[in-house]
Motif scaffolding. Structure first.
Motif, short mmCIF file in Angstrom:
data_model
loop_
_atom_site.label_atom_id
_atom_site.label_comp_id
_atom_site.label_asym_id
_atom_site.label_seq_id
_atom_site.Cartn_x
_atom_site.Cartn_y
_atom_site.Cartn_z
N GLN A 1 38.19 -136.16 50.35
CA GLN A 1 37.10 -135.48 49.66
C GLN A 1 36.35 -136.41 48.71
O GLN A 1 35.13 -136.30 48.57
CB GLN A 1 37.63 -134.25 48.93
CG GLN A 1 38.09 -133.14 49.86
CD GLN A 1 38.47 -131.88 49.09
OE1 GLN A 1 38.45 -131.84 47.85
NE2 GLN A 1 38.81 -130.83 49.81
N ARG B 1 32.39 -137.70 48.70
CA ARG B 1 31.52 -137.70 47.52
C ARG B 1 30.80 -139.04 47.38
O ARG B 1 29.61 -139.09 47.04
CB ARG B 1 32.34 -137.39 46.27
CG ARG B 1 32.91 -135.96 46.26
CD ARG B 1 33.82 -135.69 45.08
NE ARG B 1 34.41 -134.35 45.20
CZ ARG B 1 35.72 -134.11 45.32
NH1 ARG B 1 36.59 -135.12 45.29
NH2 ARG B 1 36.17 -132.87 45.43
N GLN C 1 27.72 -138.33 45.27
CA GLN C 1 28.24 -137.39 44.28
C GLN C 1 29.29 -138.07 43.38
O GLN C 1 29.91 -139.06 43.78
CB GLN C 1 28.88 -136.20 44.99
CG GLN C 1 27.92 -135.36 45.80
CD GLN C 1 26.91 -134.64 44.92
OE1 GLN C 1 27.26 -133.86 44.04
NE2 GLN C 1 25.63 -134.93 45.15
N SER D 1 32.70 -139.14 41.94
CA SER D 1 33.99 -139.22 42.61
C SER D 1 35.01 -139.83 41.68
O SER D 1 34.69 -140.26 40.57
CB SER D 1 33.87 -140.09 43.87
OG SER D 1 33.67 -141.45 43.50
N THR E 1 31.07 -129.83 48.15
CA THR E 1 30.23 -131.02 48.28
C THR E 1 29.05 -130.76 49.22
O THR E 1 27.91 -131.14 48.93
CB THR E 1 31.05 -132.21 48.79
OG1 THR E 1 32.02 -132.57 47.81
CG2 THR E 1 30.17 -133.42 49.07
N LYS F 1 26.47 -128.74 47.39
CA LYS F 1 25.76 -129.47 46.34
C LYS F 1 24.67 -130.39 46.88
O LYS F 1 23.62 -130.56 46.26
CB LYS F 1 26.75 -130.29 45.52
CG LYS F 1 27.55 -129.49 44.50
CD LYS F 1 28.46 -130.40 43.70
CE LYS F 1 29.21 -129.61 42.63
NZ LYS F 1 30.13 -130.49 41.83
#
Length: 563
Positions: A326, A330, A335, A337, A383, A386
Motif C-alpha cells: 500500500q 502511495r 501520495q 507514504s 488511495t 484520493k
C-alpha cells in the motif's frame, strides 16, 4: 464505464468483494486434442517426472525447484547499435565487461565478490542497464522504454520459440521465432547477457522505521562463471551453484529476487533481496524515472501483475520492503507514504496493471506496517479514491467493473485522460489469484494446466471479459505518455512469466511469454508509425531467471508441425 470511482461505485466494489463467491465455471470444459503443452504439463504433474523438461537440478523430479536462479539473463536492445558510447550495448559487454576489472566490480558491489573476477567475461552487469538508460537520457533520446519479462531466462524463451515456430531453430545466442528475437529495429538491435546477482540475501528490516537492521545480510552476491556458465546456454560445472541461498549451502553466492534486480535496472545499484530503490544500508536512491521526470519527460509503468509488485514498484517507489504494497502504491501515485510522509513524490503519469480486489491477510497486513488500511492488499481503496479526478485528484481512474468489457473501459478512460490532460490509473486482475491478469496459456485458450500444487487457475467468462490484456494496457500507456512533447520513459512488465515459472507450469509460462511478446509488438509498431530508432531506445530483458531445463527440445514442437 464511468471515468472514475464515485463513492457509490466504491461501495459497490466493496460489496462485491464481501459477497461469497461460488465455484467458478470455466469458459469451456472441452479441450482440444492438439493442446500439446497442456498435455505435457498435466502428465508431468501427475507423474512428478517428465522426459521433456524439469525445474531444478534433479531430472528425476519435475518440480524440484520452484524459485529463482542466478543464471545469466539475455538482453535485447533496440535503437542502440552504432548510437555512441554508453548507448551502445557493447559499452558494457565483451572486452568492456566490468567483470574483467577489479575496480569496476568493487564499484558495483561495494566489495570484491568471491570468485567473480573473470578475464574472459563477455557479460555485462544488470546495473549497466541503468547506465545505458541514463546515457540515452543525457543524449536527449525522446523515448526510453524498459521492457521486463519477469523471470524469463534463455531456457524459458527457448521453450516458447520451440512451441510457436514448430522448429528447433537455434542452440545458442539471440535465437529466432518470437517478435523480440526476430525484430531488428532498422539494424539498430543488439544482443547480450548479464549477471543479476544481488548485493546480499538475508537482510532484515523494520518497515515502520524504514531501516535496515543488519546491513550486509547473511550471504553476499557475485557470479562464478566456472560453476554457473560463461553464457546463458552453456551450463557450468556445478548444477547446484545457481540456486544458492541463505537457506542452503549450494554455492558461495546468493540468487536474486525481483525487488533488488529491478532496482538494479532502474536505480543502478546492487542491494539486498526485497529492497525497493534503497541501497544496502536502507538509504533511498533516485531512479531513471525520477531523473526523466525532472527533465520534463512523462513517466509510466504497465504490468500484468499487481501494480505494486516488486518490478513495477521499483520503477519509482522507495521502501525497505517489497511487501509494503500500500505504501508502494502511495509513492507511485504521489501520495504521502512511510518513505515520503511530508513531501510525497510527484507521482507517475500512468500506472496500469493488476491489484484489483484481493483482500490482505492478517499476516500480510503485519508486513505492511502500522499504516496499513484494511481491505485490498496491493493498493488501498482509500488511495484510489484520493487520486481520482472526481475527488480533486490527478488521475482518470479505470477499475475492473462487473459486466463491463475491460478493454472498453480502459479505452474510454484513456481517451478522457488525453482529452482532459489528466494522468491515468487502471487497476484490474482476478482477485482469487492474487489480482494478476489471466494466463492466456500456450495455445491461447486461457485454460491453464495444473501446476506445482496439482491445481489450476480457472477463469470465468467475466474474468476474461472484464480485464484488458497487457498489450491493450501498453497501447493505452503509450497513447497518454506520448502526448508529452518532451518525450517519455516507460516500464512494461510481463510479470506473469515469473508467476508461471514459480508454479513450475510450462503451459502458463509459454503463454505468458507470448502475451508479453504481443505487448512488445505494440511498442515496435508505435515506433515505426510515430517515432524512429534514432530518437527511441528500448531495452528488453528479464530481471532474473528460474531453473527450467529442456531435456527433449523436439518434444515441445506440436505434433502437426512435426509432420
Amino acid at each position: 464505464m464511468k471515468r472514475a470511482i464515485s463513492s457509490g461505485l466504491l461501495v459497490l466494489i466493496l460489496l462485491i468483494i464481501a459477497t461469497p463467491v461460488s465455484a467458478k465455471k470455466p469458459v469451456s470444459t472441452e479441450k482440444s486434442n492438439t493442446d500439446h503443452i497442456r498435455q505435457i504439463q498435466t502428465e508431468a504433474i501427475q507423474n512428478k517426472k517428465s522426459p521433456v523438461a524439469h525445474w531444478g537440478f534433479d531430472p528425476e523430479n519435475y518440480t524440484q525447484w520452484s524459485t529463482h536462479s542466478l543464471r545469466l539473463i539475455p538482453v535485447y536492445t533496440f535503437g542502440t547499435r552504432k548510437k555512441g558510447k554508453g548507448i551502445n550495448l557493447n559499452s558494457y559487454a565483451r572486452k568492456n565487461s566490468p567483470y574483467r576489472n577489479q575496480k569496476s566490480l568493487e564499484k558495483i558491489y561495494g566489495f570484491l565478490p568471491e570468485n567473480t573476477l573473470n578475464a574472459e567475461a563477455k557479460y555485462l552487469d544488470q546495473t549497466n542497464l541503468y547506465d545505458l538508460q541514463q546515457a540515452a537520457l543525457k543524449a536527449g533520446k525522446k523515448n526510453i522504454i524498459l521492457f521486463v519479462f519477469d523471470g524469463m531466462d534463455w531456457q524459458t524463451t527457448k521453450a516458447a520459440a520451440l512451441f510457436y515456430t514448430g522448429e528447433d531453430n537455434y542452440k545458442s545466442g539471440r535465437g529466432t521465432g518470437l517478435h523480440f528475437q526476430n525484430y531488428r529495429a532498422k539494424g539498430t538491435s543488439q544482443f547480450g547477457y548479464m549477471v543479476t546477482a544481488p548485493h546480499n540475501d538475508g537482510t532484515t528490516v523494520d518497515v515502520n522505521q524504514q531501516s535496515v537492521i543488519n546491513p550486509g545480510g547473511k550471504k553476499r552476491g557475485g557470479y562464478n562463471a566456472t560453476k554457473g556458465g560463461a553464457n546463458p546456454w552453456t551450463a557450468g560445472n556445478d548444477k547446484k551453484y545457481l540456486v544458492g541461498s541463505v537457506k542452503n549451502n549450494y554455492g558461495e553466492h546468493a540468487y536474486p529476487d525481483s525487488a533488488n534486480t529491478a532496482s538494479s535496472m532502474t536505480a543502478g545499484i546492487k542491494s539486498y533481496n526485497s529492497a525497493i530503490n534503497v541501497d544496502p544500508t536502507g538509504a533511498r536512491v533516485s531512479t531513471i524515472a525520477h531523473e526523466a521526470q525532472q527533465k520534463g519527460y512523462a513517466i509510466g509503468v504497465v504490468t500484468s501483475v499487481p501494480v505494486t509488485h516488486a518490478t513495477p514498484a521499483a520503477a519509482y517507489a522507495h521502501n525497505v520492503s517489497r511487501n509494503d504494497y500500500q505504501d508502494l502504491a502511495r509513492d507511485l501515485l504521489g501520495q504521502p507514504s512511510i518513505s515520503h510522509p511530508e513531501n510525497p513524490l510527484p507521482g507517475m503519469d500512468v500506472v496500469l496493471g493488476g491489484g484489483f480486489g484481493t483482500v490482505e491477510t492478517p499476516a500480510g497486513a503485519k508486513k505492511q506496517g502500522t499504516n496499513f488500511r484494511p481491505g485490498w492488499r496491493y493498493i488501498s481503496e482509500e488511495t484510489i479514491k484520493k487520486v481520482d479526478v472526481n475527488n480533486k485528484g490527478k488521475y482518470t481512474v479505470a477499475v475492473r467493473t462487473p459486466h463491463k468489457e475491460g478493454r472498453c473501459g480502459l479505452r474510454k478512460a484513456t481517451q478522457l485522460a488525453i482529452k482532459n490532460k489528466t494522468r491515468l490509473l487502471g487497476v484490474y486482475g482476478v482477485k482469487e489469484y492474487s489480482a494478476h491478469l489471466p494466463y492466456q496459456t500456450a495455445n491461447g485458450d486461457f485454460q491453464p494446466a495444473p501446476g506445482l500444487k496439482n491445481s489450476a487457475e480457472v477463469y470465468s467468462k467475466s474474468d476474461l471479459k472484464e480485464n484488458p490484456t497487457l498489450a491493450e494496457m501498453t497501447d493505452s500507456a503509450i497513447r497518454v505518455l506520448s502526448q508529452n512533447k518532451n518525450g517519455f520513459w516507460l516500464m512494461v512488465e510481463a510479470g506473469d512469466v515469473d508467476w508461471a515459472n514459480h508454479d513450475n507450469n510450462l503451459d502458463n509460462t509459454i503463454g505468458a511469454v507470448k502475451s508479453g511478446d504481443a505487448a512488445f509488438k505494440v511498442i515496435t509498431d508505435w515506433v515505426e508509425k510515430n517515432s524512429n530508432w534514432n530518437e527511441t531506445v528500448v531495452i528488453l530483458t528479464a530481471d532474473h531467471g528460474h531453473y527450467l531445463h529442456i531435456d527433449q527440445p523436439e518434444a515441445l514442437i506440436p505434433p502437426k508441425k512435426k509432420e
